[in-house]
Design a protein around this motif. Sequence first.
Motif, PDB file in Angstrom:
ATOM      1  N   VAL A 134      13.632 -21.367  34.612  1.00  0.00           N
ATOM      2  CA  VAL A 134      12.031 -21.598  35.035  1.00  0.00           C
ATOM      3  C   VAL A 134      11.612 -22.665  35.571  1.00  0.00           C
ATOM      4  O   VAL A 134      10.669 -22.925  36.320  1.00  0.00           O
ATOM      5  CB  VAL A 134      11.086 -21.061  33.515  1.00  0.00           C
ATOM      6  N   ALA A 135      12.166 -24.126  35.139  1.00  0.00           N
ATOM      7  CA  ALA A 135      11.579 -25.303  35.327  1.00  0.00           C
ATOM      8  C   ALA A 135      11.714 -25.581  36.952  1.00  0.00           C
ATOM      9  O   ALA A 135      10.959 -26.101  37.358  1.00  0.00           O
ATOM     10  CB  ALA A 135      12.686 -26.296  34.558  1.00  0.00           C
ATOM     11  N   LEU A 136      12.909 -25.019  37.619  1.00  0.00           N
ATOM     12  CA  LEU A 136      12.829 -25.234  39.168  1.00  0.00           C
ATOM     13  C   LEU A 136      11.593 -24.626  39.878  1.00  0.00           C
ATOM     14  O   LEU A 136      11.063 -25.030  40.797  1.00  0.00           O
ATOM     15  CB  LEU A 136      13.940 -24.641  39.562  1.00  0.00           C
ATOM     16  N   ALA A 137      11.310 -23.354  39.428  1.00  0.00           N
ATOM     17  CA  ALA A 137      10.256 -22.647  39.923  1.00  0.00           C
ATOM     18  C   ALA A 137       8.758 -23.326  39.724  1.00  0.00           C
ATOM     19  O   ALA A 137       8.062 -23.246  40.275  1.00  0.00           O
ATOM     20  CB  ALA A 137      10.106 -20.955  39.675  1.00  0.00           C
ATOM     21  N   TYR A 138       8.878 -23.831  38.361  1.00  0.00           N
ATOM     22  CA  TYR A 138       7.462 -24.405  37.869  1.00  0.00           C
ATOM     23  C   TYR A 138       7.331 -25.561  38.784  1.00  0.00           C
ATOM     24  O   TYR A 138       6.369 -25.729  38.971  1.00  0.00           O
ATOM     25  CB  TYR A 138       7.734 -24.620  36.440  1.00  0.00           C
ATOM     26  N   LEU A 139       8.242 -26.349  38.610  1.00  0.00           N
ATOM     27  CA  LEU A 139       8.254 -27.601  39.824  1.00  0.00           C
ATOM     28  C   LEU A 139       7.585 -27.145  41.260  1.00  0.00           C
ATOM     29  O   LEU A 139       6.824 -27.973  41.688  1.00  0.00           O
ATOM     30  CB  LEU A 139       9.487 -28.122  39.804  1.00  0.00           C
ATOM     31  N   HIS A 148       7.836 -32.740  45.901  1.00  0.00           N
ATOM     32  CA  HIS A 148       8.601 -31.690  45.444  1.00  0.00           C
ATOM     33  C   HIS A 148      10.271 -32.251  45.202  1.00  0.00           C
ATOM     34  O   HIS A 148      10.888 -32.067  44.370  1.00  0.00           O
ATOM     35  CB  HIS A 148       8.562 -30.382  45.865  1.00  0.00           C
ATOM     36  N   GLY A 149      10.702 -32.564  46.222  1.00  0.00           N
ATOM     37  CA  GLY A 149      11.891 -33.047  46.393  1.00  0.00           C
ATOM     38  C   GLY A 149      12.532 -34.195  45.505  1.00  0.00           C
ATOM     39  O   GLY A 149      13.365 -34.164  44.786  1.00  0.00           O
ATOM     40  N   ARG A 150      11.689 -35.279  45.403  1.00  0.00           N
ATOM     41  CA  ARG A 150      11.933 -36.182  44.427  1.00  0.00           C
ATOM     42  C   ARG A 150      11.644 -35.889  42.997  1.00  0.00           C
ATOM     43  O   ARG A 150      12.364 -36.224  42.217  1.00  0.00           O
ATOM     44  CB  ARG A 150      10.835 -37.510  44.741  1.00  0.00           C
ATOM     45  N   ALA A 151      10.864 -34.849  42.732  1.00  0.00           N
ATOM     46  CA  ALA A 151      10.426 -34.354  41.300  1.00  0.00           C
ATOM     47  C   ALA A 151      11.887 -33.334  40.884  1.00  0.00           C
ATOM     48  O   ALA A 151      12.318 -33.605  39.926  1.00  0.00           O
ATOM     49  CB  ALA A 151       9.362 -33.485  41.394  1.00  0.00           C
ATOM     50  N   ASN A 152      12.383 -32.678  41.811  1.00  0.00           N
ATOM     51  CA  ASN A 152      13.521 -31.941  41.629  1.00  0.00           C
ATOM     52  C   ASN A 152      14.724 -32.726  41.473  1.00  0.00           C
ATOM     53  O   ASN A 152      15.564 -32.478  40.416  1.00  0.00           O
ATOM     54  CB  ASN A 152      13.630 -31.034  42.984  1.00  0.00           C
ATOM     55  N   LEU A 335      21.081 -28.167  46.410  1.00  0.00           N
ATOM     56  CA  LEU A 335      21.148 -26.612  46.300  1.00  0.00           C
ATOM     57  C   LEU A 335      19.879 -25.856  45.467  1.00  0.00           C
ATOM     58  O   LEU A 335      19.373 -24.816  45.595  1.00  0.00           O
ATOM     59  CB  LEU A 335      22.441 -26.004  45.555  1.00  0.00           C
ATOM     60  N   SER A 336      19.905 -26.499  44.387  1.00  0.00           N
ATOM     61  CA  SER A 336      18.669 -25.812  43.401  1.00  0.00           C
ATOM     62  C   SER A 336      17.239 -25.872  44.072  1.00  0.00           C
ATOM     63  O   SER A 336      16.538 -25.248  43.723  1.00  0.00           O
ATOM     64  CB  SER A 336      18.814 -26.784  41.939  1.00  0.00           C
ATOM     65  N   GLY A 337      17.001 -27.125  44.687  1.00  0.00           N
ATOM     66  CA  GLY A 337      15.913 -27.065  45.682  1.00  0.00           C
ATOM     67  C   GLY A 337      15.844 -26.260  46.897  1.00  0.00           C
ATOM     68  O   GLY A 337      14.868 -25.899  47.201  1.00  0.00           O
ATOM     69  N   TRP A 338      17.072 -26.033  47.618  1.00  0.00           N
ATOM     70  CA  TRP A 338      17.027 -25.262  48.635  1.00  0.00           C
ATOM     71  C   TRP A 338      16.877 -23.945  48.441  1.00  0.00           C
ATOM     72  O   TRP A 338      16.117 -23.136  49.148  1.00  0.00           O
ATOM     73  CB  TRP A 338      18.727 -25.394  49.154  1.00  0.00           C
ATOM     74  N   VAL A 339      17.183 -23.454  47.238  1.00  0.00           N
ATOM     75  CA  VAL A 339      17.172 -22.118  47.167  1.00  0.00           C
ATOM     76  C   VAL A 339      15.562 -21.581  46.654  1.00  0.00           C
ATOM     77  O   VAL A 339      15.242 -20.561  47.318  1.00  0.00           O
ATOM     78  CB  VAL A 339      18.065 -21.621  45.778  1.00  0.00           C
ATOM     79  N   VAL A 340      15.033 -22.475  45.913  1.00  0.00           N
ATOM     80  CA  VAL A 340      13.510 -21.989  45.919  1.00  0.00           C
ATOM     81  C   VAL A 340      12.927 -22.300  47.199  1.00  0.00           C
ATOM     82  O   VAL A 340      11.786 -21.647  47.321  1.00  0.00           O
ATOM     83  CB  VAL A 340      12.937 -22.708  44.590  1.00  0.00           C
ATOM     84  N   ALA A 341      13.038 -23.076  47.966  1.00  0.00           N
ATOM     85  CA  ALA A 341      12.356 -23.467  49.152  1.00  0.00           C
ATOM     86  C   ALA A 341      12.649 -22.429  50.137  1.00  0.00           C
ATOM     87  O   ALA A 341      11.775 -21.879  50.946  1.00  0.00           O
ATOM     88  CB  ALA A 341      12.924 -24.780  49.779  1.00  0.00           C
ATOM     89  N   ARG A 342      13.865 -21.890  50.051  1.00  0.00           N
ATOM     90  CA  ARG A 342      14.216 -20.650  51.069  1.00  0.00           C
ATOM     91  C   ARG A 342      13.415 -19.412  50.659  1.00  0.00           C
ATOM     92  O   ARG A 342      12.864 -18.673  51.289  1.00  0.00           O
ATOM     93  CB  ARG A 342      15.642 -20.396  50.865  1.00  0.00           C
ATOM     94  N   ALA A 343      13.224 -19.214  49.195  1.00  0.00           N
ATOM     95  CA  ALA A 343      12.695 -18.112  48.731  1.00  0.00           C
ATOM     96  C   ALA A 343      10.956 -18.275  48.918  1.00  0.00           C
ATOM     97  O   ALA A 343      10.276 -17.249  49.385  1.00  0.00           O
ATOM     98  CB  ALA A 343      12.685 -18.160  47.174  1.00  0.00           C
ATOM     99  N   GLN A 344      10.573 -19.460  48.931  1.00  0.00           N
ATOM    100  CA  GLN A 344       9.268 -19.642  49.146  1.00  0.00           C
ATOM    101  C   GLN A 344       8.847 -19.331  50.646  1.00  0.00           C
ATOM    102  O   GLN A 344       7.816 -18.816  51.196  1.00  0.00           O
ATOM    103  CB  GLN A 344       8.649 -21.028  48.772  1.00  0.00           C
TER     104      GLN A 344
END
Length: 410
Positions: A134-139, A148-152, A335-344
Amino acid sequence: MAVTLLDRTPTGSIARIAAGTASYRRVVGLLAAGGLANFAIIYFPQPLLPSIAASFGVDAGASGLAISATTAAMLLGLLLSAPLSDRIGRVSAMSGSLVVAGVLSVACAFAPTWEAFLALRAAGGLALAVLPAVALAYLRDAVRDDAHGRANALYISGTALGGAVGRLAPLPLAALGGWQLVSTVLGALSVIVGVLVWFALPRDGAAPLPLRIGDLLGGTVASLRDPVILAVCVAGALAMATFVGLYNAVPFRLDGPPFSLGAAEVFVYFAYPLGILAPGLFHRISRRLGRAVTSLLGALAMLAAIGLVFWPNVIAVFAGLGLLTAAFLGTHSILSGWVVARAQAVGRSTSRASSAYLLTYYLGSTVSGAASTHLFASAGWTAVVLLAAGLTTLCAALFLTLRLRGSAGT
């Protein structure tokens, strides 16, 4: 009563948080603390596997289940995380995850048998799955795009610090009260952070969604239909399998000849903090070179680290684990930031894409975590290293493919 701290636009919709504000620091700080508590509980048995095995009278091969039971249960928990957070709210889900996981960690210290210990570790895994999913999507939804990149990266650094705490806390705590004291202290920490998350994290203001049975599997797995998300998820699984496999087996490697370090083997985990700053560094590199090239560099650094840990020299092993940790955590942050960015970008659910990434990520951890200790017991350290090298080579090939396809920016 929990507070809502996000600023609102004049129309009443929630404005995303800007970097440098008090709300930004509160969100990132608490999520990093939650990641710390979460990952410390998952991985604290790793340097203590020999003593845990002795405590319950099990052999080295079976001891890997102390971690694999947790990560295996997390696979089921990850299927539940996104639908659950949609139903009760992300803050409530993350807070409850930390509190329940903490209570179960304390209970592990009083487990009367190996079977009871594994059952409690597995139950804890169900709860532990929620926060990272949930945290990655919440961010992604709460923080502005330019922040976002720095927060992630800061959140991943918090999870890295949790991994360090989980591996280093046994040094003083186990000397005072064994692995049981470690489990109790980390459980109490998780409960405290969970309460703080409940009271201080901003709500997203979204209306609760119904919990549908079909969403438990379909919503998460559907994210893998996108080829970029699928490739990133598989790469994450391979990288995690390499990382956990080596860390699970290395205590037994150092316990025997030519090292024969005994209890002093845990000092090699001081290499772990060397990787805590890597997510921020990889974030800066990715802004120049792109995600695929940065991830490829991370995989190549992991291969170099594998070469170092193969040497029968304690300094080389220490340096190799430090490089491995930095390369893995940096790559994971990308990778964890990439996957949510791609989904968005392609209009998919960010929370379900995050769950899909972590589902494959912990599948890699579960399989490799158990396999590595069995492989070490049956075929020795060389076999473990060859497996790690093969997995990392496949990971690098995926990043190269993504780069050639031009998928690095989406």
